[in-house]
Design a protein around this motif. Structure first.
Motif, PDB file in Angstrom:
ATOM      1  N   ASP A  21       0.814  -1.212   0.000  1.00  0.00           N
ATOM      2  CA  ASP A  21       0.000   0.000   0.000  1.00  0.00           C
ATOM      3  C   ASP A  21       0.853   1.271   0.000  1.00  0.00           C
ATOM      4  O   ASP A  21       0.560   2.230  -0.719  1.00  0.00           O
ATOM      5  CB  ASP A  21      -0.936   0.006   1.219  1.00  0.00           C
ATOM      6  CG  ASP A  21      -1.906   1.178   1.177  1.00  0.00           C
ATOM      7  OD1 ASP A  21      -2.552   1.369   0.130  1.00  0.00           O
ATOM      8  OD2 ASP A  21      -2.007   1.921   2.176  1.00  0.00           O
ATOM      9  N   GLN A  25       0.646   4.186  -2.917  1.00  0.00           N
ATOM     10  CA  GLN A  25       0.376   5.606  -2.703  1.00  0.00           C
ATOM     11  C   GLN A  25       1.515   6.467  -3.262  1.00  0.00           C
ATOM     12  O   GLN A  25       1.283   7.535  -3.836  1.00  0.00           O
ATOM     13  CB  GLN A  25       0.182   5.887  -1.206  1.00  0.00           C
ATOM     14  CG  GLN A  25      -1.019   5.185  -0.580  1.00  0.00           C
ATOM     15  CD  GLN A  25      -2.340   5.557  -1.231  1.00  0.00           C
ATOM     16  OE1 GLN A  25      -2.495   6.672  -1.724  1.00  0.00           O
ATOM     17  NE2 GLN A  25      -3.287   4.635  -1.233  1.00  0.00           N
ATOM     18  N   TYR A  29       1.536   9.422  -6.099  1.00  0.00           N
ATOM     19  CA  TYR A  29       2.148  10.725  -5.813  1.00  0.00           C
ATOM     20  C   TYR A  29       3.062  11.161  -6.959  1.00  0.00           C
ATOM     21  O   TYR A  29       3.080  12.331  -7.348  1.00  0.00           O
ATOM     22  CB  TYR A  29       2.931  10.651  -4.502  1.00  0.00           C
ATOM     23  CG  TYR A  29       3.716  11.901  -4.179  1.00  0.00           C
ATOM     24  CD1 TYR A  29       3.094  13.022  -3.633  1.00  0.00           C
ATOM     25  CD2 TYR A  29       5.081  11.970  -4.436  1.00  0.00           C
ATOM     26  CE1 TYR A  29       3.818  14.172  -3.353  1.00  0.00           C
ATOM     27  CE2 TYR A  29       5.812  13.109  -4.163  1.00  0.00           C
ATOM     28  CZ  TYR A  29       5.176  14.212  -3.614  1.00  0.00           C
ATOM     29  OH  TYR A  29       5.893  15.350  -3.349  1.00  0.00           O
ATOM     30  N   ARG A  41      -6.170  11.019  -6.768  1.00  0.00           N
ATOM     31  CA  ARG A  41      -6.132  10.775  -5.329  1.00  0.00           C
ATOM     32  C   ARG A  41      -7.102   9.691  -4.849  1.00  0.00           C
ATOM     33  O   ARG A  41      -6.740   8.865  -4.025  1.00  0.00           O
ATOM     34  CB  ARG A  41      -6.340  12.084  -4.575  1.00  0.00           C
ATOM     35  CG  ARG A  41      -5.095  12.979  -4.655  1.00  0.00           C
ATOM     36  CD  ARG A  41      -5.246  14.262  -3.890  1.00  0.00           C
ATOM     37  NE  ARG A  41      -3.999  15.026  -3.900  1.00  0.00           N
ATOM     38  CZ  ARG A  41      -3.871  16.251  -3.444  1.00  0.00           C
ATOM     39  NH1 ARG A  41      -4.919  16.884  -2.932  1.00  0.00           N
ATOM     40  NH2 ARG A  41      -2.697  16.862  -3.489  1.00  0.00           N
ATOM     41  N   HIS A 124      -7.636  -0.120   1.095  1.00  0.00           N
ATOM     42  CA  HIS A 124      -7.213   0.669  -0.052  1.00  0.00           C
ATOM     43  C   HIS A 124      -7.653   0.073  -1.368  1.00  0.00           C
ATOM     44  O   HIS A 124      -7.516   0.691  -2.411  1.00  0.00           O
ATOM     45  CB  HIS A 124      -5.682   0.810  -0.057  1.00  0.00           C
ATOM     46  CG  HIS A 124      -4.986  -0.512  -0.189  1.00  0.00           C
ATOM     47  ND1 HIS A 124      -4.555  -1.233   0.878  1.00  0.00           N
ATOM     48  CD2 HIS A 124      -4.672  -1.246  -1.289  1.00  0.00           C
ATOM     49  CE1 HIS A 124      -3.982  -2.342   0.467  1.00  0.00           C
ATOM     50  NE2 HIS A 124      -4.046  -2.379  -0.845  1.00  0.00           N
TER      51      HIS A 124
END
Length: 234
Positions: A21, A25, A29, A41, A124
């Motif tokens: 995870d 992320q 980014y 996002r 997620h």
């Protein structure tokens, strides 16, 4: 690297499944400024695959490879044979070593967070979006799983099997619903038949390490992963 649209989509999803995870992320980014934040996002793993295909037509795998290099995941570039994989062969990075500061593979990272009984997708992961793609075992191949092995896995699982089948095993929703209708009120047999479907698809790759790597993408009953470790040397 010529890849058909379906194969490109499945490869993108498989490599996203292989990221823990934190790195998923970080992957998002590093795409900021190239994909609108309003889309980026909230994106789940399948959503991000669709965004890559939409914003980088014909170059989605190449773009994914660039981001993976920034994350030091050269092992994934090699595993999925992304553009530039031949340049990675001489690198000192080994598969599974660059999976984060802990040095764990993606499957191990996810498995360490497993708690409680039954199956549930990690927070997620979001809801499944169409067909997933097979995950790949970070360990060497072992003996093929038997139906007896699959039954023992099925007996240790809960009721969230359909979401896991779509998100982590890459099975079709329509096929899973047919399995549920064919085995009413019997969750164990439903899970067993789902695993048999996966076994038939994977053929010579249907090993305990391979299944462990796929199921580690969800929060499964820890007994399932322990069992697969015990028979497959994961």
């Amino acid at each position: 690297m010529a890849v058909a649209a379906a194969g490109e989509r499945e490869t993108l999803l498989a490599l996203q499944c292989a990221l823990p995870d934190e790195q998923f992320q970080a992957f998002k980014y590093l795409l900021e400024g190239q994909i609108p934040l309003s889309q980026l996002r909230p994106a789940t793993r399948p959503d991000l695959c669709s965004l890559l295909l939409q914003h980088f037509p014909g170059q989605a795998l190449r773009k994914a490879g660039v981001i993976l290099r920034q994350l030091s995941r050269l092992d994934l570039i090699q595993r999925f044979q992304l553009p530039g994989a031949e340049d990675v062969l001489g690198s000192s990075a080994l598969p599974g070593v660059a999976a984060g500061s802990s040095g764990m593979s993606a499957g191990e990272d996810a498995a360490g967070a497993s708690e409680g009984a039954g199956w549930a997708l990690p927070s997620h992961a979001g809801r499944p979006h169409g067909r997933g793609a097979p995950c790949f075992s970070p360990a060497g191949e072992r003996r093929l799983l038997t139906e007896r092995d699959l039954m023992q896995v099925a007996q240790k699982t809960g009721r969230e099997w359909q979401e896991v089948g779509i998100q982590c095993l890459g099975l079709e929703k329509s096929r899973l619903e047919q399995i549920r209708e064919d085995n009413p009120n019997n969750v164990v047999m439903q899970v067993f038949e789902m695993l048999r479907e996966w076994l038939r698809r994977e053929k010579q790759h249907a090993t305990a390490p391979h299944l462990h790597a796929c199921l580690a993408q969800a929060n499964v009953n820890p007994e399932v992963l322990t069992f697969l470790q015990s028979i497959g040397g994961v």
